[in-house]
Design a protein around this motif. Structure first.
Motif, PDB file in Angstrom:
ATOM      1  N   GLY A   4      20.547 -32.876 -84.487  1.00  0.00           N
ATOM      2  CA  GLY A   4      20.102 -32.587 -83.127  1.00  0.00           C
ATOM      3  C   GLY A   4      20.771 -33.447 -82.070  1.00  0.00           C
ATOM      4  O   GLY A   4      21.281 -32.952 -81.067  1.00  0.00           O
ATOM      5  N   ASP A  17       9.033 -33.927 -87.144  1.00  0.00           N
ATOM      6  CA  ASP A  17      10.414 -34.324 -86.863  1.00  0.00           C
ATOM      7  C   ASP A  17      10.637 -34.300 -85.353  1.00  0.00           C
ATOM      8  O   ASP A  17      10.717 -33.232 -84.741  1.00  0.00           O
ATOM      9  N   GLU A  18      10.726 -35.441 -84.763  1.00  0.00           N
ATOM     10  CA  GLU A  18      10.879 -35.604 -83.316  1.00  0.00           C
ATOM     11  C   GLU A  18       9.960 -34.672 -82.518  1.00  0.00           C
ATOM     12  O   GLU A  18      10.408 -33.883 -81.713  1.00  0.00           O
ATOM     13  N   GLN A  39      12.358 -30.174 -86.124  1.00  0.00           N
ATOM     14  CA  GLN A  39      12.950 -30.720 -84.905  1.00  0.00           C
ATOM     15  C   GLN A  39      13.214 -29.622 -83.883  1.00  0.00           C
ATOM     16  O   GLN A  39      12.900 -29.746 -82.715  1.00  0.00           O
ATOM     17  N   SER A  41      16.513 -35.472 -90.629  1.00  0.00           N
ATOM     18  CA  SER A  41      16.108 -34.064 -90.715  1.00  0.00           C
ATOM     19  C   SER A  41      16.498 -33.472 -92.053  1.00  0.00           C
ATOM     20  O   SER A  41      15.775 -32.644 -92.605  1.00  0.00           O
TER      21      SER A  41
HETATM   22 MG   LIG Z   1      17.169 -34.626 -86.814  1.00  0.00          MG
END
Ligand SMILES: [Mg+2]
Ligand SMILES: Nc1ncnc2c1ncn2[C@@H]1O[C@H](COP(=O)(O)OP(=O)(O)OP(=O)(O)O)[C@@H](O)[C@H]1O
Lengths: 507, 361
Positions: free
Chosen positions: A405, A167-168, A90, A46
């Motif tokens: 995260g 991002d995810e 994210q 990230s």
């Molecule tokens: Mg991340």
């Protein structure tokens, strides 16, 4: 810069107080490719993305973008957008008070839509074309996380871009939505967009990606063609060691029997303001069970009712055979229930408080107003769980908001483990957690269960649940529709029960 | 190497919240030192009653800043928990002071003797003040009204209520012992308000140390949903902070009315709410709630008083005073804003990095 690349990062450094988040990282994105960015929690994925999008300013290094003679300086997300970089972060970064349409078009710096009606129709058309079932005029806060996530994606893809960063994006989506997203990604790839895709799901990497870049502890491990890097190798590159075998997990899992004395928790006719059909639920000492079902089927609402997180509108509860009243989280906690919520950012973290305070919060509340946990004790607790769960943080005093995260998620888990609950409810505990830690968490769940804790485990990944749970409760359309134990615990059986109503839907 | 250290120190310093009011204090002190060193002179005199008292500008600052500092304690809690401010504290002081006088003087506003012990009057004033606090708190916590709007009600009506309590009369307390609280206690040369303020800080410090109030208030201010899921009752905690502010108001009111042994409903503690809010901001606390630093707020209050006294000292016209104050305050508040602090931290980093060898261009 190579002829066919749209983006090149060279020698990127970025550090935060006490953390070297990125050290000499190179990254190359080619035109029309889907490039996976992989690494453990806190590896720096990230951060790399935020450096690229101007959220963080890099300490050192160069960013080259196609069509620019010289390295570009990106100081803000707006500048990144102007350079054709479109991002889904994210943590969902939309405005919950605005409508879906407003979120898609406003704050984009263009004034194409002065007319609200046009904006709404445009937005609706976009949503429909992406197969997102939501009204453009609906307030975003009232949508599920999955829908919010899809809206964020819709917003990103609707902008003219040559680089798309995700991002995810899939951590809160279910399979059908993931499929929609992948279709979209392939289409954009065909149009020549370079896509950076961050995820912890290996299957997804091998399904859509062309190349992989692996980071570990802020440094570059390498860049690989997807074909040349089998799964096992990828994992060992990420972790820096071989992954523990998952196969042995199931063996240690207890088998469910309905004869274990009085249940630790038993609820009859439970229902809440969130509109789930009244359901019965019980769990025995040392049992691990789970709720499964499609997104929005009501599995989270069920556990929220058990914990009193939503307004409980009916039902009788007994714990260890004694009738108790649980209508709010405090009462649930008093009775030894703990609940790790699904939405970490909204319900889990206290952003500005330190990792230490976040870890002790629930225990502190349980102990009471006049018994503060001493600083020394708090540090001791925090360190204990930082070690146990391998939480990557600069110190116990770092604000939780600045953790990666996955590490935030571990802190919340630590918070509840510290209260030593009798009955632990985990709603998506492995969301955003890397492959290595996922296995660790599943093992931990089984270990805790073998020590006598009762655990309800919810996960969007069915195989994770099959590996840990001895009984699965299947939800469909906010109703409890089935229960699977023993031999019935197979992927196909679960799928069939979940889809029991599918014929219905296809008609 | 030298620069590297400097950068490091700068980074640490610029990240600490209390540094802002502290730096402001030093700056003001420095300014006075250069302009007129006699500003700092403290003398020991005798007052009219023949008691020894300290006097001087510094003494006057710690004396007159006391009410503000006490209010800043409560305002900090309210700000942290509810992400908003109580603008009714000035009016609430009028009410509380009025109640105090009403109980002390009974129905005869010129009575020669106290009609009730001071402690009883004070306790009654506390209860009334906390009830008004609870009223504000309930509007904010349970009816989800914006704090500024919710407290606007009492802000508007408070001073009339205060006058009504005493039938619009201005009772005067003749008993000299009542004047101790706002002036000097015989035999102690330090102003009593400052002593009361210190007592308040000590109690606050003890409460924050021996209860979990601080953690709860911050947690509720940062994330209400999470707090609830961790067994807290966010509404109650918000209400509680307003009640505690009510208590601070009662103490401040005691000092205010004791200073002159009577009250003027329309001017007592006028505009003090703005200064109290400023004190919180100056302390580097986010006015949108969340984390707080109590010591920084209190220091902030004294900085404001220091500023006011300095301006008086330089004979700034009373009507122009607010304008001057505003300029300085804007400067200080901007400096203490988190975003600016972040920039300053980044600056420190740059300082440090400049000496790293082998830097690429
Ligand atoms: Mg991340
Ligand atoms: N704003 C910040 N302040 C301080 N430290 C930070 C900040 N942002 C990230 N970090 C630290 O930088 C490191 C890398 O974090 P990053 O978010 O990039 O990890 P990640 O690879 O995205 O992990 P995850 O898979 O858990 O999302 C972590 O140790 C994190 O604590």
């Amino acid at each position: 810069m190579r002829e066919d690349s749209v983006l090149e990062l060279r020698g990127i450094y970025k550090s935060f107080p006490g953390v070297k988040a990125l050290q000499n990282v190179d990254f190359t994105l080619r035109k029309g490719e889907i490039h996976a960015l992989m690494g453990e929690n806190g590896a720096g994925k990230s951060t790399l993305i935020k450096v690229l999008t101007g959220v963080h300013i890099k300490d050192e290094g160069n960013i080259w973008i196609k069509g620019h003679e010289r390295p570009v300086q990106i100081h803000s997300p707006q500048e990144a957008q102007k350079l054709g970089i479109s991002t889904v972060y994210q943590e969902i970064s939309l405005c919950p008070n605005l409508s879906v349409a407003e979120n898609i078009y406003i704050a984009r710096g263009d004034s194409r839509f002065v007319n609200w009606k046009t904006m709404n129709t445009k937005a609706q058309a976009l949503l429909d074309s992406l197969g997102i079932a939501v009204k453009a005029t609906q307030q975003l806060a009232s949508c599920s996380i999955a829908v919010q996530q899809m809206v964020a994606i819709a917003r990103a893809v609707d902008m003219e871009c040559s680089v798309l960063i995700l991002d995810e994006p899939t951590s809160s989506l279910d399979e059908s939505e993931v499929a929609k997203l992948f279709k979209l990604m392939r289409k954009l790839r065909g149009q020549g967009v370079g896509i950076i895709f961050v995820t912890h799901f290996l299957d997804q990497v091998y399904e859509v990606c062309d190349r992989i870049t692996v980071l570990r502890d802020g440094t570059l491990v390498g860049e690989y063609e997807i074909g040349s890097l089998p799964r096992v190798q990828l994992v060992s590159k990420m972790l820096g060691k071989e992954l523990d075998d998952m196969a042995d997990i199931k063996e240690s899992a207890p088998t469910y029997s309905d004869k274990g004395g009085t249940p630790v928790y038993e609820g009859i006719g439970l229902c809440s303001s969130e509109g789930i059909a009244p359901f019965n639920f019980r769990i025995r000492k040392g049992e691990v069970n789970g709720f499964t079902g499609l997104l929005g089927s009501g599995r989270s609402e069920c556990v929220r009712t058990i914990f009193g997180a939503d307004k409980v509108t009916g039902g009788a509860v007994s714990m260890d055979g004694r009738p108790v009243k649980i209508t709010c989280p405090r009462e649930a906690m008093k009775n030894g229930i703990a609940y790790l919520p699904e939405d970490r950012k909204r319900d889990g973290i206290v952003g500005d408080l330190s990792v230490k305070d976040n870890i002790i919060l629930a225990l502190q509340v349980k102990q009471g107003f006049f018994k503060p946990i001493s600083k020394a004790k708090a540090v001791e607790y925090a360190n204990e769980y930082i070690d146990l769960l391998d939480i990557k943080t600069a110190s116990v005093n770092t604000p939780i908001g600045s953790l990666s995260g996955g590490n935030q998620q571990k802190v919340i888990l630590a918070r509840w483990l510290l209260t030593h609950p009798k009955y632990l409810i985990l709603d998506e505990p492995t969301r955003g957690i890397d492959v290595g830690t996922k296995v660790d968490i599943q093992k931990l769940v089984l270990k805790l269960a073998s020590q006598g804790m009762s655990i309800t485990f919810i996960s969007s990944e069915t195989d994770e649940m099959l590996r840990t749970c001895s009984r699965l409760l299947v939800m469909r359309d906010r109703k409890l529709v089935g229960e699977l134990t023993g031999d019935q615990l197979t992927q196909t059986a679960v799928m069939n029960t979940i889809a029991g109503g599918e014929k219905h839907a296809e008609e | 190497m030298q620069k590297n250290k400097l950068g490091q120190i700068w980074e640490v310093i610029s990240r600490n919240q209390i540094i802002i009011p502290f730096a402001a204090l030093l700056l003001l002190a420095l300014f006075n030192l250069i302009a007129d060193p006699s500003f700092f002179r403290i003398t020991l005199n005798e007052n009219a009653n023949g008691d020894p008292v300290l006097s001087g500008n510094l003494i006057s600052i710690i004396d007159s800043g006391s009410e503000l500092a006490i209010l800043a304690i409560g305002m900090t809690l309210v700000t942290a928990a509810s992400g908003g401010q109580d603008i009714s504290v000035g009016a609430a002081i009028a009410i509380s002071g009025s109640v105090l006088l009403r109980v002390l003087c009974g129905s005869d506003s010129r009575s020669e003797t106290l009609q009730a012990p001071i402690i009883v009057a004070f306790l009654i004033a506390c209860v009334v003040s906390m009830l008004f606090g609870a009223f504000n708190g309930a509007l904010v916590a349970y009816f989800k009204i914006q704090p500024m709007v919710a407290t606007l009600i009492l802000f508007t009506a408070g001073r009339s209520v205060a006058a009504w309590i005493n039938n619009n009369e201005l009772p005067i307390v003749k008993d000299p012992s009542f004047s101790y609280f706002g002036n000097y206690i015989p035999g102690i040369p330090v102003p009593a308000p400052f002593l009361i303020a210190i007592a308040c800080f000590v109690i606050t410090w003890l409460v924050l140390k021996f209860t979990t109030l601080g953690l709860y208030v911050q947690s509720v201010g940062i994330n209400e949903k999470t707090s609830r899921l961790n067994g807290l009752n966010p509404e109650f905690i918000k209400l509680l902070t307003y009640v505690l502010l009510g208590l601070c108001v009662a103490v401040a009111a005691l000092i205010k009315v004791s200073r002159i042994s009577t009250i003027n409903y329309s001017v007592v503690a006028k505009d003090i709410e703005m200064d109290a809010i400023l004190a919180v901001a100056l302390g580097g606390n986010a006015l949108s709630g969340g984390k707080f630093n109590m010591a920084a707020s209190v220091l902030g209050a004294y900085v404001i008083q220091f500023l006011t006294t300095t301006l008086y000292k330089f004979e700034v016209n009373a009507t122009a005073l607010p304008a001057y104050k505003a300029v300085v305050v804007i400067l200080l508040v901007v400096l203490s804003a988190p975003t600016v602090r972040e920039k300053l931290t980044a600056l420190g980093k740059k300082l440090r990095r400049n000496d790293l060898p082998a830097e690429k261009t």
